[in-house]
Design an enzyme around this catalytic site. Structure first.
Site, PDB file in Angstrom:
ATOM      1  N   HIS A   9      -1.814  -2.514  -9.605  1.00 21.27           N
ATOM      2  CA  HIS A   9      -2.854  -1.936  -8.828  1.00 21.27           C
ATOM      3  C   HIS A   9      -4.160  -3.103  -8.845  1.00 21.27           C
ATOM      4  CE1 HIS A   9      -5.637   0.988  -7.051  1.00 21.27           C
ATOM      5  NE2 HIS A   9      -4.466   1.474  -6.469  1.00 21.27           N
TER       6      HIS A   9
ATOM      7  N   ASP B 293       2.770   5.618  -7.044  1.00 27.66           N
ATOM      8  CA  ASP B 293       3.978   5.668  -6.108  1.00 27.66           C
ATOM      9  C   ASP B 293       5.295   5.373  -7.030  1.00 27.66           C
ATOM     10  OD1 ASP B 293       2.805   5.878  -3.701  1.00 27.66           O
ATOM     11  OD2 ASP B 293       2.328   3.688  -3.390  1.00 27.66           O
TER      12      ASP B 293
ATOM     13  N   HIS C 167       0.829  -1.278   0.106  1.00 27.28           N
ATOM     14  CA  HIS C 167       0.053  -0.069   0.068  1.00 27.28           C
ATOM     15  C   HIS C 167       0.984   1.380  -0.098  1.00 27.28           C
ATOM     16  CE1 HIS C 167      -3.452   2.373   0.487  1.00 27.28           C
ATOM     17  NE2 HIS C 167      -3.987   2.011   1.863  1.00 27.28           N
TER      18      HIS C 167
HETATM   19  N1  CMC Z   1       5.594  -7.192  -9.953  1.00 32.62           N
HETATM   20  C1  CMC Z   1       5.538  -8.282 -10.384  1.00 32.62           C
HETATM   21  N2  CMC Z   1       4.174  -9.027 -10.876  1.00 32.62           N
HETATM   22  C2  CMC Z   1       3.251  -8.474 -10.414  1.00 32.62           C
HETATM   23  C3  CMC Z   1       3.227  -7.144  -9.659  1.00 32.62           C
HETATM   24  C4  CMC Z   1       4.581  -6.666  -9.606  1.00 32.62           C
HETATM   25  N3  CMC Z   1       4.562  -5.268  -9.024  1.00 32.62           N
HETATM   26  N4  CMC Z   1       1.887  -6.726  -9.202  1.00 32.62           N
HETATM   27  C5  CMC Z   1       1.197  -7.663  -9.585  1.00 32.62           C
HETATM   28  N5  CMC Z   1       2.075  -8.697  -9.950  1.00 32.62           N
HETATM   29  C6  CMC Z   1       1.479 -10.103 -10.606  1.00 32.62           C
HETATM   30  C7  CMC Z   1       1.103 -10.991  -9.575  1.00 32.62           C
HETATM   31  O1  CMC Z   1       2.135 -11.939  -9.176  1.00 32.62           O
HETATM   32  C8  CMC Z   1      -0.025 -11.646 -10.159  1.00 32.62           C
HETATM   33  O2  CMC Z   1       0.726 -12.729 -11.186  1.00 32.62           O
HETATM   34  P1  CMC Z   1      -0.219 -14.086 -11.292  1.00 32.62           P
HETATM   35  O3  CMC Z   1      -1.295 -13.896 -12.002  1.00 32.62           O
HETATM   36  O4  CMC Z   1       0.810 -14.998 -12.329  1.00 32.62           O
HETATM   37  O5  CMC Z   1      -0.107 -14.834 -10.049  1.00 32.62           O
HETATM   38  C9  CMC Z   1      -0.604 -10.671 -11.048  1.00 32.62           C
HETATM   39  O6  CMC Z   1       0.244  -9.877 -11.251  1.00 32.62           O
HETATM   40  C10 CMC Z   1      -1.899 -10.038 -10.273  1.00 32.62           C
HETATM   41  O7  CMC Z   1      -1.486  -9.489  -9.139  1.00 32.62           O
HETATM   42  P2  CMC Z   1      -2.238  -9.522  -7.789  1.00 32.62           P
HETATM   43  O8  CMC Z   1      -1.136  -9.895  -6.714  1.00 32.62           O
HETATM   44  O9  CMC Z   1      -3.133 -10.549  -7.819  1.00 32.62           O
HETATM   45  O10 CMC Z   1      -2.896  -8.232  -7.757  1.00 32.62           O
HETATM   46  P3  CMC Z   1      -3.468  -7.544  -6.442  1.00 32.62           P
HETATM   47  O11 CMC Z   1      -4.687  -6.782  -7.032  1.00 32.62           O
HETATM   48  O12 CMC Z   1      -3.804  -8.599  -5.367  1.00 32.62           O
HETATM   49  O13 CMC Z   1      -2.281  -6.423  -5.961  1.00 32.62           O
HETATM   50  C11 CMC Z   1      -0.703  -4.830  -5.651  1.00 32.62           C
HETATM   51  C12 CMC Z   1      -2.190  -5.368  -6.237  1.00 32.62           C
HETATM   52  C13 CMC Z   1      -0.731  -3.448  -5.849  1.00 32.62           C
HETATM   53  C14 CMC Z   1      -0.686  -5.088  -4.062  1.00 32.62           C
HETATM   54  C15 CMC Z   1       0.434  -5.552  -6.402  1.00 32.62           C
HETATM   55  O14 CMC Z   1       0.299  -5.042  -7.797  1.00 32.62           O
HETATM   56  C16 CMC Z   1       1.587  -5.120  -5.883  1.00 32.62           C
HETATM   57  O15 CMC Z   1       2.116  -5.827  -5.030  1.00 32.62           O
HETATM   58  N6  CMC Z   1       2.437  -4.149  -6.349  1.00 32.62           N
HETATM   59  C17 CMC Z   1       3.691  -3.684  -5.677  1.00 32.62           C
HETATM   60  C18 CMC Z   1       3.587  -2.908  -4.423  1.00 32.62           C
HETATM   61  C19 CMC Z   1       2.950  -1.451  -5.089  1.00 32.62           C
HETATM   62  O16 CMC Z   1       3.156  -0.695  -5.976  1.00 32.62           O
HETATM   63  N7  CMC Z   1       1.920  -1.040  -4.316  1.00 32.62           N
HETATM   64  C20 CMC Z   1       1.215   0.353  -4.357  1.00 32.62           C
HETATM   65  C21 CMC Z   1      -0.160   0.422  -4.913  1.00 32.62           C
HETATM   66  S1  CMC Z   1      -0.777   1.983  -5.372  1.00 32.62           S
HETATM   67  C22 CMC Z   1      -0.696   2.874  -3.987  1.00 32.62           C
HETATM   68  C23 CMC Z   1      -1.772   2.607  -2.920  1.00 32.62           C
HETATM   69  O17 CMC Z   1      -2.770   2.251  -3.282  1.00 32.62           O
HETATM   70  O18 CMC Z   1      -1.393   2.310  -1.769  1.00 32.62           O
END
Ligand code: CMC
Length: 432
Positions: free
Chosen positions: A308, A366, A267
């Site tokens: 996201h 971010d 987050h």
């Molecule tokens: N790098 C590599 N792979 C990724 C990333 C990433 N940053 N984000 C998602 N994926 C992959 C993930 O491994 C999954 O792959 P698979 O389908 O093969 O299992 C797929 O993309 C879908 O991701 P998810 O984890 O199911 O997506 P989510 O909606 O649960 O998570 C997220 C969203 C923001 C937590 C995640 O994208 C992440 O951890 N990003 C990096 C951290 C980040 O930048 N966070 C800030 C978010 S914006 C500010 C805020 O709102 O706070």
């Protein structure tokens, strides 16, 4: 708002029930599932709230497929161009853009609540000098209820208003105290003749022994980042504030819970993690290696600032911040910023990669915000604190909306129990 109906049938017993779908002003309909438990005796299962609207809200709208973000109906791009953070705060909390008189009154109320109780300041002496500022922030904000209990009657609209003014006004002062504590410098009192962001920069960077002039470019950049971070509908920290607040706890405790939720790297902590990641990558030649790590299922490295839950297209805030990076860095005379160059290159490589294309992973808010924070000399450990200052406005707006709803209920999710069945206590001598 027309209501549509769906039918749910239990294929074993043939029992049917009608589910009503409610239409919002924008966005997909939501299915009222209240009848599901009553008629069928089952709960719904949605870990991570992937498909659950937890509340009705009039504050912020996101269309993740189109990359749209509206605060009270106004596109964030227009607010970023024409408004300022305190006007946006008024809008989010009150629902309408203020008249000149309303804005002046609001700004005055914020500017004249900036000092914190001196006893609260002494709390900082109890923290380790190297404590993470988010730990200090959440602790001190929770403690505010012990100092401002004259206005914690959550059912009194005037108390709620005073709370809103106090927390928005004082959170930069608390953040600055956390920063000064970590540097060992004396705390600098707020200046009511400065605007919101100039006051914050002054508290951070001035010292008693010399004159300090706030750089207007830095103050403007901060104001813009604060507008972009001010709200984002039911994200993890806002949902935390709502859940904590739904118990009737005092609002400072609810905001403190939100600060704790924001801290995580998935987050708000991502802005701090992005810079650490860029520094770790170091040079453009290393990008392929790190992109490969991000794609490797056996490696828990992720491209921070990418992806996201809601945006499956460009995050509109990232687009604004990216453009702003060029302008701010040029104005500050740092146009050849190596980390910004590296971030641009990393974005280019990732956006051409099949893994990121398939999963619709784009830079989020971010990815570039830390570059601006660094350029205006905010230390990396304070990035998430900056996010918390801005998001306080959204938390307050959501908390107010929830508390003033006469139909408010305590948030109490259910579960799919997968533990042991009922069993009798085993005496120590009988445990295998
Ligand atoms: N790098 C590599 N792979 C990724 C990333 C990433 N940053 N984000 C998602 N994926 C992959 C993930 O491994 C999954 O792959 P698979 O389908 O093969 O299992 C797929 O993309 C879908 O991701 P998810 O984890 O199911 O997506 P989510 O909606 O649960 O998570 C997220 C969203 C923001 C937590 C995640 O994208 C992440 O951890 N990003 C990096 C951290 C980040 O930048 N966070 C800030 C978010 S914006 C500010 C805020 O709102 O706070």
């Amino acid at each position: 708002m027309t209501d549509k109906k769906y039918e749910l049938t239990n294929l074993s017993s043939g029992k049917k029930s009608i589910l009503e779908a409610r239409s919002g002003t924008l966005g997909p309909d939501v299915l009222n599932i209240a009848n599901v438990t009553r008629d069928h005796g089952v709960f719904t299962f949605d870990p991570g709230f992937m498909a659950t609207a937890a509340c009705e809200s009039k504050i912020t709208y996101i269309d993740g497929d189109e990359g749209v973000l509206l605060y009270r109906g106004y596109p964030v791009e227009q607010l970023a161009e024409k408004s300022n953070f305190l006007e946006v705060a008024y809008l989010l909390i009150n629902g309408q853009l203020p008249s000149a008189a309303q804005l002046a009154e609001f700004v005055h109320a914020i500017q004249y609540h900036t000092m914190i109780n001196e006893s609260l300041l002494r709390f900082f002496n109890g923290f380790q000098y190297n404590a993470h500022p988010m730990a200090m922030l959440s602790g001190v904000v929770a403690s505010m209820a012990a100092f401002y209990h004259d206005s914690t009657d959550i059912h009194n609209p005037r108390h709620r208003e005073i709370f809103a003014h106090r927390i928005i006004a004082k959170i930069p002062t608390i953040a600055a105290a956390a920063y000064k504590h970590s540097t060992g410098q004396p705390f600098m009192y707020p200046r009511n003749d400065h605007d919101y962001c100039a006051n914050l920069l002054n508290m951070f960077f001035s010292v008693p022994c010399e004159n300090y002039q706030v750089d207007p470019v830095a103050a403007q950049a901060l104001d813009l980042l604060f507008i972009l971070h001010a709200d984002h509908e039911q994200n993890a920290s806002t949902s935390t504030v709502r859940l904590a607040g739904s118990t009737g706890t005092n609002p400072y405790a609810a905001i403190s819970a939100g600060i704790s939720a924001l801290w995580g790297p998935a987050h708000g902590g991502a802005n701090e993690a992005v810079l650490a990641m860029l520094e770790q990558i170091g040079t453009a030649e290393n990008i392929p290696k790190f992109v490969a790590k991000a794609k490797d299922k056996n490696d828990n490295f992720k491209l921070m600032g990418f992806g996201h839950r809601v945006y499956k297209n460009r995050d509109p805030r990232a687009t604004i911040i990216r453009a702003m990076c060029h302008k701010v860095l040029a104005k500050l005379g740092k146009s050849d910023n190596p980390l910004f160059e590296l971030a641009l290159r990393l974005e280019e490589v990732a956006l051409k990669d099949e893994y990121f294309i398939e999963r619709k992973l784009y830079p989020n808010v971010d990815f570039y915000s830390g570059i601006i924070y660094s350029a205006i000399k905010i230390p990396q450990s304070m990035f998430t604190v900056m996010f918390a200052i801005a998001r306080t406005v959204g938390w307050v707006a959501h908390w107010q909306e929830m508390i003033s709803d006469p139909g408010m209920k305590i948030g109490r999710p259910r579960q799919l129990y997968a533990g042991p069945e009922r069993r009798d206590y085993a005496e120590m001598s009988n445990r295998g």
